[in-house]
Scaffold this motif. Structure first.
Motif, PDB file in Angstrom:
ATOM      1  N   PHE A  31      80.255  26.691  28.852  1.00  0.00           N
ATOM      2  CA  PHE A  31      81.350  26.388  27.931  1.00  0.00           C
ATOM      3  C   PHE A  31      80.925  26.419  26.461  1.00  0.00           C
ATOM      4  CE2 PHE A  31      82.599  24.497  31.945  1.00  0.00           C
ATOM      5  CZ  PHE A  31      83.936  24.864  32.048  1.00  0.00           C
ATOM      6  N   ILE A  35      83.364  25.865  23.020  1.00  0.00           N
ATOM      7  CA  ILE A  35      83.003  24.631  22.331  1.00  0.00           C
ATOM      8  C   ILE A  35      82.485  24.934  20.928  1.00  0.00           C
ATOM      9  CG2 ILE A  35      81.341  22.720  22.304  1.00  0.00           C
ATOM     10  CD1 ILE A  35      81.550  22.571  25.323  1.00  0.00           C
ATOM     11  N   SER A  92      84.748  15.502  27.470  1.00  0.00           N
ATOM     12  CA  SER A  92      86.123  16.010  27.512  1.00  0.00           C
ATOM     13  C   SER A  92      86.941  15.559  26.303  1.00  0.00           C
ATOM     14  CB  SER A  92      86.814  15.557  28.805  1.00  0.00           C
ATOM     15  OG  SER A  92      87.083  14.166  28.786  1.00  0.00           O
ATOM     16  N   VAL A 152      86.077  27.993  34.026  1.00  0.00           N
ATOM     17  CA  VAL A 152      85.974  28.839  32.846  1.00  0.00           C
ATOM     18  C   VAL A 152      86.778  30.128  33.001  1.00  0.00           C
ATOM     19  CG1 VAL A 152      83.940  30.232  33.453  1.00  0.00           C
ATOM     20  CG2 VAL A 152      84.328  29.580  31.073  1.00  0.00           C
ATOM     21  N   ALA A 156      89.507  28.932  30.249  1.00  0.00           N
ATOM     22  CA  ALA A 156      88.543  29.290  29.206  1.00  0.00           C
ATOM     23  C   ALA A 156      88.830  28.577  27.898  1.00  0.00           C
ATOM     24  CB  ALA A 156      88.549  30.802  28.988  1.00  0.00           C
ATOM     25  N   TRP A 159      88.516  23.704  27.805  1.00  0.00           N
ATOM     26  CA  TRP A 159      87.259  23.150  28.286  1.00  0.00           C
ATOM     27  C   TRP A 159      87.314  21.630  28.406  1.00  0.00           C
ATOM     28  CZ3 TRP A 159      84.799  19.885  24.835  1.00  0.00           C
ATOM     29  CH2 TRP A 159      85.162  19.998  23.481  1.00  0.00           C
ATOM     30  N   ALA A 162      88.719  20.935  31.751  1.00  0.00           N
ATOM     31  CA  ALA A 162      87.707  21.283  32.752  1.00  0.00           C
ATOM     32  C   ALA A 162      86.701  20.146  32.908  1.00  0.00           C
ATOM     33  CB  ALA A 162      86.997  22.569  32.355  1.00  0.00           C
ATOM     34  N   TYR A 163      86.231  19.596  31.796  1.00  0.00           N
ATOM     35  CA  TYR A 163      85.258  18.499  31.870  1.00  0.00           C
ATOM     36  C   TYR A 163      85.886  17.228  32.435  1.00  0.00           C
ATOM     37  CZ  TYR A 163      80.915  20.291  30.004  1.00  0.00           C
ATOM     38  OH  TYR A 163      79.720  20.954  29.872  1.00  0.00           O
ATOM     39  N   SER A 239      85.568  35.278  26.441  1.00  0.00           N
ATOM     40  CA  SER A 239      84.935  34.042  26.902  1.00  0.00           C
ATOM     41  C   SER A 239      85.090  33.849  28.399  1.00  0.00           C
ATOM     42  CB  SER A 239      85.532  32.835  26.165  1.00  0.00           C
ATOM     43  OG  SER A 239      85.226  32.885  24.788  1.00  0.00           O
TER      44      SER A 239
END
Length: 422
Positions: A31, A35, A92, A152, A156, A159, A162-163, A239
C-alpha cells in the motif's frame, strides 16, 4: 481449550502467522504507492516508517521468551493479536507520517507471535516434528500476503478501509488464539535434564547463521518496502497492478516450506547460495523491466520462493544447532533478519532519493550476489555418527570447525557440536 493434532496446530499457527507477519507487517509495502501519494511522503520517510515495525519486532523479541514463560503461550499470543488489532486500526486512521506509527505496534505483534507459537508447540507437538511444523507455520506469511492482494486489487484507493478490514481479521485471530492455544508455556518432565551449555563450535555456527540472516534481511528490505512503488513510479503501472506482484510473492512463497525442509535434510549451503542468488536476480529483473507486468510478476514469483525458503531454512537451522533451546535457536536468525531489514530500509530510501529506484535496486542485488558467493560458510547440522567421515561438509566450514576444535583443546562431536567427553 480444544486440543489440536500436530498437523492441525501447524495449520492454525500458519493462520496466525498470516495475520501477524503477512497482514500486520509485510502488507505495508503493497500500500506504499497510495499511502505515499495521499500523505505526500518522500521515499526517505517511507524508508524510516518501514523500519519502525522491524525495530519494534527486535525489542519485542527480546522480551517474548520471558513473556511466554511468565504468561503462557495463550496469553502471549492473545497479547500479540491485541497489538495487531490496535496497530492496524491506527494505520487505517492515519493522516500524516507520524500517525502511521501504528506500524510500530504491528512490529510488536510479530515479535511476540512466533515465541508464543513456539511455546505452544512444545506442549502439543512431538520434538521430532518441531522443525517441520515450524517451517509450515513460517509459510503462513505468504498466506497473509495473498489475503492482502484482493484489498489492493479492488480497494487500491481505499487503503484505510483495507487496513480496517485487516484489523477485524486480527480480532478474529485473537479469539481463535484464546480458544485453541494452551495456557501453559511448555511441558517438561520433572526429572528432565537441562540442555547442555552452548560450546564454542555452536556459538560459531550461530554467529555465521545470524550474519547470513542479517545480510538476507538487509538485501530483501528493498523489495518488501519499495517494489510496488518502483513499478508504479518507474514503470508507470497503475497502483492496482501491484496486487498481482504481491499475489505472485505469496503464492510462490508457499513453496518455501517444502524447499526449506528439503534443504534441511540435504545440503543447506548449496540451497542457501541458490536461493540468495534467485532473490538477488529477482531484484535486478524488477529494476530492469518495471513496466512489463509479466516480467515483474515473474520477478515476484522468484522473490517469494527465495525469501520464504531462506527464512524457513534459517528457522530450521537454528532449531538444529540448538536442540532443546527453542527460545534461542530459531529466535536469533529471525532477529538478525529483522535487524537487517531495519538497517536496509532507510538506506534504500536514501539511495532512491540520490540515484533513483533502478540504481538502488541494482546495488542491493549486487550485495546479495556477493553474500551468496560466501554460502560455503553457511553452518550445517551434520547428521552422522561419531567416527564417520564428513564427506559432504563444505571445505570452508570444515576449516572453521577444525580451528575451533584446536582452540577448545578437545575433540568435538560433529553430530551435535558438543564435546565427545560430555
Amino acid at each position: 481449550m480444544k486440543s489440536l493434532s500436530s498437523t492441525g496446530f501447524a495449520l492454525f499457527g500458519a493462520a496466525l502467522v498470516a495475520i501477524s507477519f503477512g497482514l500486520a507487517r509485510f502488507a505495508f509495502g503493497l500500500f506504499v504507492p497510495p499511502i505515499r501519494v495521499d500523505l505526500e511522503l518522500t521515499p526517505y520517510a517511507i524508508g524510516i516508517i518501514g523500519a519502525l515495525p522491524l525495530i519494534s519486532f527486535l525489542l519485542a523479541t527480546l522480551v517474548a521468551p520471558f513473556a511466554a514463560d511468565r504468561l503462557g503461550a495463550r496469553y502471549t499470543a492473545v497479547m500479540s493479536g491485541g497489538f495487531a488489532v490496535g496497530g492496524l486500526a491506527l494505520i487505517s486512521q492515519a493522516s500524516s507520517a507520524l500517525s502511521l506509527g501504528g506500524v510500530f505496534a504491528c512490529g510488536i505483534c510479530t515479535g511476540l507471535m512466533m515465541p508464543a507459537l513456539t511455546a505452544a508447540m512444545q506442549a502439543l507437538v512431538k520434538r521430532s516434528l518441531h522443525g517441520r511444523v515450524s517451517a509450515v507455520m513460517n509459510a503462513g506469511t505468504s498466506i497473509g500476503v495473498v489475503v492482502a492482494v484482493p484489498a489492493v486489487l479492488f480497494l487500491a484507493g481505499a487503503w484505510r478501509f483495507a487496513y480496517l478490514s485487516f484489523a477485524v481479521l486480527a480480532a478474529v485471530g485473537v479469539v481463535a488464539a484464546w480458544y485453541f492455544i494452551p495456557s501453559v508455556s511448555r511441558v517438561t518432565p520433572a526429572n528432565a535434564a537441562p540442555p547442555p551449555p552452548i560450546n564454542a563450535l555452536q556459538w560459531s555456527r550461530l554467529f555465521r547463521l545470524s550474519l547470513f540472516a542479517f545480510a538476507m534481511g538487509f538485501v530483501s528490505s528493498a523489495y518488501w518496502i519499495f517494489a510496488p512503488d518502483l513499478v508504479v513510479t518507474l514503470g508507470d503501472l497503475p497502483s492496482g497492478a501491484t496486487g498481482w506482484l504481491w499475489l505472485a510473492v505469496g503464492i510462490a512463497g508457499l513453496g518455501g516450506a517444502v524447499v526449506a525442509d528439503l534443504a534441511d535434510r540435504n545440503n543447506p549451503p548449496i540451497t542457501h547460495a541458490l536461493m540468495l542468488m534467485m532473490l538477488s536476480s529477482s531484484m535486478a529483473l524488477l529494476a530492469a523491466s518495471p513496466g512489463q507486468l509479466v516480467l515483474t510478476a515473474f520477478s515476484a514469483l522468484v522473490f517469494g520462493l527465495a525469501y520464504m525458503s531462506l527464512t524457513g531454512l534459517y528457522l530450521m537451522t537454528g532449531i538444529r544447532l540448538l536442540p532443546g533451546r527453542l527460545s534461542m535457536g530459531p529466535v536469533l536468525p529471525f532477529m538478525a533478519v529483522a535487524l537487517g531489514q531495519a538497517t536496509g530500509s532507510p538506506l534504500v530510501g536514501v539511495l532512491v532519493n540520490e540515484f533513483g529506484y533502478a540504481d538502488a535496486f541494482a546495488i542491493f542485488s549486487a550485495i546479495g550476489t556477493l553474500v551468496a558467493i560466501l554460502s560455503p560458510l553457511y553452518p550445517r547440522y551434520i547428521d552422522h555418527e561419531p567416527g564417520e567421515s564428513v564427506e559432504d561438509e563444505t571445505g570452508l566450514q570444515a576449516a572453521f570447525d577444525h580451528q575451533l576444535e584446536d582452540a577448545a583443546g578437545e575433540p568435538l562431536d560433529p553430530h551435535n557440536g558438543t564435546s565427545r567427553n560430555h
